[in-house]
Design a protein around this motif. Structure first.
Motif, PDB file in Angstrom:
ATOM      1  N   ARG A   4       0.838  -1.202   0.000  1.00 49.08           N
ATOM      2  CA  ARG A   4       0.000   0.000   0.000  1.00 49.08           C
ATOM      3  C   ARG A   4       0.875   1.255   0.000  1.00 49.08           C
ATOM      4  O   ARG A   4       0.606   2.219  -0.698  1.00 49.08           O
ATOM      5  N   ARG A   5       1.953   1.221   0.779  1.00 52.08           N
ATOM      6  CA  ARG A   5       2.856   2.373   0.844  1.00 52.08           C
ATOM      7  C   ARG A   5       3.539   2.582  -0.503  1.00 52.08           C
ATOM      8  O   ARG A   5       3.668   3.713  -0.971  1.00 52.08           O
ATOM      9  N   ALA A   6       3.965   1.508  -1.149  1.00 48.34           N
ATOM     10  CA  ALA A   6       4.622   1.614  -2.458  1.00 48.34           C
ATOM     11  C   ALA A   6       3.640   2.157  -3.495  1.00 48.34           C
ATOM     12  O   ALA A   6       3.999   3.003  -4.313  1.00 48.34           O
ATOM     13  N   SER A   7       2.415   1.685  -3.447  1.00 51.34           N
ATOM     14  CA  SER A   7       1.397   2.155  -4.380  1.00 51.34           C
ATOM     15  C   SER A   7       1.106   3.632  -4.145  1.00 51.34           C
ATOM     16  O   SER A   7       0.966   4.410  -5.093  1.00 51.34           O
ATOM     17  N   SER A   8       1.032   4.025  -2.903  1.00 49.30           N
ATOM     18  CA  SER A   8       0.789   5.414  -2.554  1.00 49.30           C
ATOM     19  C   SER A   8       1.915   6.318  -3.063  1.00 49.30           C
ATOM     20  O   SER A   8       1.660   7.393  -3.603  1.00 49.30           O
ATOM     21  N   GLU A   9       3.149   5.866  -2.917  1.00 50.72           N
ATOM     22  CA  GLU A   9       4.297   6.643  -3.411  1.00 50.72           C
ATOM     23  C   GLU A   9       4.290   6.738  -4.929  1.00 50.72           C
ATOM     24  O   GLU A   9       4.605   7.783  -5.489  1.00 50.72           O
ATOM     25  N   ARG A  10       3.925   5.653  -5.614  1.00 50.82           N
ATOM     26  CA  ARG A  10       3.826   5.694  -7.086  1.00 50.82           C
ATOM     27  C   ARG A  10       2.759   6.685  -7.516  1.00 50.82           C
ATOM     28  O   ARG A  10       2.966   7.445  -8.465  1.00 50.82           O
ATOM     29  N   ASN A  11       1.621   6.671  -6.840  1.00 47.98           N
ATOM     30  CA  ASN A  11       0.545   7.615  -7.168  1.00 47.98           C
ATOM     31  C   ASN A  11       1.008   9.047  -6.957  1.00 47.98           C
ATOM     32  O   ASN A  11       0.773   9.915  -7.797  1.00 47.98           O
ATOM     33  N   ARG A  12       1.670   9.287  -5.846  1.00 45.70           N
ATOM     34  CA  ARG A  12       2.161  10.638  -5.545  1.00 45.70           C
ATOM     35  C   ARG A  12       3.179  11.080  -6.606  1.00 45.70           C
ATOM     36  O   ARG A  12       3.130  12.214  -7.096  1.00 45.70           O
ATOM     37  N   GLU A  13       4.085  10.204  -6.986  1.00 44.39           N
ATOM     38  CA  GLU A  13       5.078  10.530  -8.016  1.00 44.39           C
ATOM     39  C   GLU A  13       4.410  10.807  -9.357  1.00 44.39           C
ATOM     40  O   GLU A  13       4.818  11.713 -10.084  1.00 44.39           O
ATOM     41  N   HIS A  14       3.395  10.032  -9.694  1.00 47.89           N
ATOM     42  CA  HIS A  14       2.666  10.245 -10.951  1.00 47.89           C
ATOM     43  C   HIS A  14       1.998  11.619 -10.940  1.00 47.89           C
ATOM     44  O   HIS A  14       2.084  12.371 -11.934  1.00 47.89           O
ATOM     45  N   ILE A  15       1.372  11.972  -9.836  1.00 45.61           N
ATOM     46  CA  ILE A  15       0.727  13.279  -9.725  1.00 45.61           C
ATOM     47  C   ILE A  15       1.753  14.397  -9.864  1.00 45.61           C
ATOM     48  O   ILE A  15       1.538  15.367 -10.592  1.00 45.61           O
ATOM     49  N   ILE A  16       2.879  14.265  -9.200  1.00 53.99           N
ATOM     50  CA  ILE A  16       3.926  15.283  -9.267  1.00 53.99           C
ATOM     51  C   ILE A  16       4.445  15.429 -10.692  1.00 53.99           C
ATOM     52  O   ILE A  16       4.645  16.542 -11.182  1.00 53.99           O
ATOM     53  N   THR A  17       4.656  14.320 -11.370  1.00 51.53           N
ATOM     54  CA  THR A  17       5.156  14.357 -12.746  1.00 51.53           C
ATOM     55  C   THR A  17       4.163  15.056 -13.673  1.00 51.53           C
ATOM     56  O   THR A  17       4.540  15.944 -14.446  1.00 51.53           O
ATOM     57  N   VAL A  18       2.907  14.669 -13.581  1.00 48.35           N
ATOM     58  CA  VAL A  18       1.873  15.272 -14.428  1.00 48.35           C
ATOM     59  C   VAL A  18       1.726  16.754 -14.110  1.00 48.35           C
ATOM     60  O   VAL A  18       1.665  17.597 -15.017  1.00 48.35           O
ATOM     61  N   ALA A  19       1.687  17.093 -12.842  1.00 54.41           N
ATOM     62  CA  ALA A  19       1.529  18.492 -12.445  1.00 54.41           C
ATOM     63  C   ALA A  19       2.710  19.327 -12.928  1.00 54.41           C
ATOM     64  O   ALA A  19       2.521  20.449 -13.419  1.00 54.41           O
ATOM     65  N   SER A  20       3.906  18.792 -12.813  1.00 59.21           N
ATOM     66  CA  SER A  20       5.100  19.517 -13.272  1.00 59.21           C
ATOM     67  C   SER A  20       5.006  19.826 -14.759  1.00 59.21           C
ATOM     68  O   SER A  20       5.304  20.947 -15.191  1.00 59.21           O
ATOM     69  N   GLN A  21       4.591  18.846 -15.545  1.00 61.54           N
ATOM     70  CA  GLN A  21       4.465  19.038 -16.991  1.00 61.54           C
ATOM     71  C   GLN A  21       3.424  20.108 -17.309  1.00 61.54           C
ATOM     72  O   GLN A  21       3.655  20.973 -18.153  1.00 61.54           O
TER      73      GLN A  21
END
Length: 68
Positions: A4-21
């Motif tokens: 669950r923690r790994a999935s949460s971190e992947r989701n957070r990283e995906h959001i950060i990447t998309v938001a940055s773009q």
């Protein structure tokens, strides 16, 4: 629990990447959380779970880039 923690971190990283773009393309003022959620392929509720406001998201984006 680790999954669950790994999935949460992947989701957070995906959001950060998309938001940055989006912020690079449109600017901070012209990028809404709704835009980020739509582009990330998640609901606004899911985005708000990770980032209740744009300031928190901007902070994580800034911190990510400063560490690099």
């Amino acid at each position: 629990m680790a999954k669950r923690r790994a999935s949460s971190e992947r989701n957070r990283e995906h959001i950060i990447t998309v938001a940055s773009q989006l912020i690079v393309e449109c600017g901070v003022a012209d990028t809404s959380l709704a835009d980020i959620a739509r582009e990330a392929g998640i609901s606004k509720g899911t985005l708000y779970y990770y980032y209740p406001n744009k300031g928190d998201l901007i902070f994580d984006i800034s911190e990510r880039h400063l560490h690099r």
